[in-house]
Scaffold this motif. Structure first.
Motif, mmCIF file in Angstrom:
data_model
loop_
_atom_site.group_PDB
_atom_site.id
_atom_site.type_symbol
_atom_site.label_atom_id
_atom_site.label_comp_id
_atom_site.label_asym_id
_atom_site.label_seq_id
_atom_site.Cartn_x
_atom_site.Cartn_y
_atom_site.Cartn_z
ATOM 1 N N MET A 61 0.848 -1.181 0.000
ATOM 2 C CA MET A 61 0.000 0.000 0.000
ATOM 3 C C MET A 61 0.891 1.241 0.000
ATOM 4 O O MET A 61 1.635 1.491 0.960
ATOM 5 N N VAL A 63 1.568 4.950 0.618
ATOM 6 C CA VAL A 63 0.965 5.870 1.580
ATOM 7 C C VAL A 63 1.004 7.286 1.015
ATOM 8 O O VAL A 63 2.056 7.790 0.626
ATOM 9 N N THR A 71 -3.861 8.214 2.869
ATOM 10 C CA THR A 71 -4.448 7.292 1.901
ATOM 11 C C THR A 71 -3.562 6.054 1.830
ATOM 12 O O THR A 71 -2.344 6.144 1.915
ATOM 13 N N LEU A 72 -4.185 4.913 1.675
ATOM 14 C CA LEU A 72 -3.463 3.647 1.548
ATOM 15 C C LEU A 72 -3.896 3.003 0.243
ATOM 16 O O LEU A 72 -5.051 2.596 0.096
ATOM 17 N N GLY A 73 -2.990 2.923 -0.707
ATOM 18 C CA GLY A 73 -3.363 2.342 -1.990
ATOM 19 C C GLY A 73 -2.323 2.541 -3.059
ATOM 20 O O GLY A 73 -1.268 1.897 -3.041
ATOM 21 N N ASP A 83 -6.923 6.093 -2.316
ATOM 22 C CA ASP A 83 -7.196 5.130 -1.253
ATOM 23 C C ASP A 83 -7.904 3.889 -1.811
ATOM 24 O O ASP A 83 -8.928 3.997 -2.489
ATOM 25 N N ARG A 85 -8.542 0.930 0.269
ATOM 26 C CA ARG A 85 -8.638 0.049 1.438
ATOM 27 C C ARG A 85 -9.661 -1.071 1.286
ATOM 28 O O ARG A 85 -9.581 -2.091 1.976
ATOM 29 N N ARG A 95 -7.471 -6.527 4.743
ATOM 30 C CA ARG A 95 -8.331 -5.342 4.728
ATOM 31 C C ARG A 95 -8.698 -4.892 6.138
ATOM 32 O O ARG A 95 -8.840 -3.692 6.396
ATOM 33 N N THR A 97 -6.892 -4.716 8.659
ATOM 34 C CA THR A 97 -5.811 -4.014 9.359
ATOM 35 C C THR A 97 -5.771 -2.525 9.059
ATOM 36 O O THR A 97 -5.153 -1.755 9.806
ATOM 37 N N PHE A 98 -6.388 -2.085 7.984
ATOM 38 C CA PHE A 98 -6.166 -0.724 7.496
ATOM 39 C C PHE A 98 -6.622 0.378 8.460
ATOM 40 O O PHE A 98 -5.933 1.401 8.568
ATOM 41 N N LEU A 101 -3.834 0.723 11.002
ATOM 42 C CA LEU A 101 -2.612 1.253 10.409
ATOM 43 C C LEU A 101 -2.746 2.741 10.105
ATOM 44 O O LEU A 101 -1.797 3.512 10.314
ATOM 45 N N ALA A 102 -3.903 3.158 9.624
ATOM 46 C CA ALA A 102 -4.119 4.582 9.366
ATOM 47 C C ALA A 102 -4.047 5.384 10.669
ATOM 48 O O ALA A 102 -3.467 6.471 10.718
#
Length: 379
Positions: A61, A63, A71-73, A83, A85, A95, A97-98, A101-102
């Protein structure tokens, strides 16, 4: 499978998204057969289908955004974060965990790296989930600046994510489009994730490669073991062995009983992968692993085994190793390829080794990629 990201044209990574899965699989099987059509000796086995959703055990992912609103993607064409997620090809455990983590990015004040401005610290998060639901997490950082804050707040992350077993930081100081750098810094005492496949406990360390689709990897290893057992060699080399999947499966004549079988040598250039393989093979005296370039290992040996397994990167084994195999006297080769085009080129270089069986395994649904495994026999 329906994907909102693909439909909205914000992510095009899954190039076959929207096409029915049956059509995807049939197309891949046709493609492999077409590329190997010159080899009329091949008996084609039915292709192995994957799950359409939730099959991917590993994700990188990128960041973007800000500390408080990351954003994670992926990044868009302008370098802004997109993003992803809710990506449906990821295993549900990834999924889940996001959110934690954010939140951790904000708690540890990790500034996302901005590609346009070339500023920031946190570039990527790389996550792997084992079949048991345990996790390996890697923070890809520009420098060590954020490490004290990551270490300070890591206990809070471990409390939010009790399934997290291995965490590390990877340093990628250069501004270039690569996933990770060379230096890995452990953040947890445990640095090995157990990946149990077909009853065999494989080990994965942070910089080691593992197939991204566990169920299809298991089918791939079973197919190779079936052919190896059928041929019955007393000695096997597994070249490009990675963390030892093919070698570990081939070293047991009966994987359920754990009875030791033939002599097997695994060869891999990555020292980290070899360390993972050796950990998995501690109770198997007939199996050893060597850190070496696969081609150099083969050509520098005076003898040859009864059977060779090759699982090269997309470029294939190349002319030098193919020519060595052609003249080596090796009776059988099991060739696992993630690129049927390079496989076809390599087969042309080995006319004395006839492909007699082949099978497509869909390691990468919704893309044009697939795995094809072939059994070669010297005529």
């Amino acid at each position: 499978m329906q994907c909102a990201y693909f439909d909205a044209a914000v992510c095009g990574s899954c190039t076959l998204m929207g096409q029915s899965y049956d059509e995807q699989l049939a197309g891949k099987d046709r493609h492999a057969r077409h590329l190997l059509a010159a080899h009329r000796t091949i008996e084609w086995m039915p292709p192995v289908a994957s799950r359409e959703t939730g099959f991917r055990n590993k994700v990188k992912m990128v960041v973007g955004g800000s500390q408080q609103h990351p954003t994670l993607g992926i990044l868009d064409a302008g370098g802004a974060g997109v993003d992803l997620r809710d990506c449906g090809i990821l295993q549900p455990g990834l999924r889940a965990t996001f959110p934690a983590l954010a939140e951790f990015i904000g708690l540890a004040k990790l500034e996302p790296y901005s590609v346009p401005r070339r500023r920031g610290e946190l570039k990527n998060l790389i996550l792997t989930e084992s079949p048991a639901g345990e996790l390996l997490l890697r923070f890809v950082l520009r420098t060590t600046e954020a490490l004290p804050r990551i270490r300070k707040h890591l206990p809070a992350l471990l409390e939010r994510m009790p399934q997290l077993r291995v965490a590390s930081a990877n340093l990628l100081p250069e501004h270039k489009a690569v996933v990770e750098g060379a230096e890995e810094i452990p953040l947890t005492e445990q640095q090995t994730l157990t990946m149990e496949v077909n009853g065999i406990r494989m080990m994965l360390r942070p910089q080691s490669f593992f197939q991204t689709n566990t169920e299809i990897a298991a089918a791939l290893y079973r197919q190779a073991r079936e052919w190896v057992d059928e041929v019955g060699p007393s000695s096997v080399w597994d070249l490009y062995c990675g963390v030892g999947g093919f070698a570990l499966h081939s070293a047991l004549t009966d994987a359920n009983s754990g009875a030791p079988g033939r002599e097997v040598v695994g060869v891999e250039a990555s020292a980290e992968a070899i360390e993972s393989a050796r950990l998995a093979a501690r109770s198997m005296p007939g199996l050893r692993f060597v850190t070496s370039d696969a081609t150099a290992f083969a050509v520098e040996h005076s003898g040859a085994p009864d059977l060779v397994i090759v699982n090269p990167p997309r470029r294939g084994i190349g002319s030098t190793l193919a020519e060595w195999l052609e003249g080596s006297g090796v009776r059988h080769v099991v060739y696992s390829s993630c690129n049927a085009q390079s496989l076809a080129k390599d087969l042309e270089r080995m006319p004395s080794l006839l492909p007699v069986r082949a099978r497509v395994l869909d390691m990468f649904p919704h893309t044009g990629h697939y795995e094809v495994i072939t059994l070669l026999e010297r005529r």
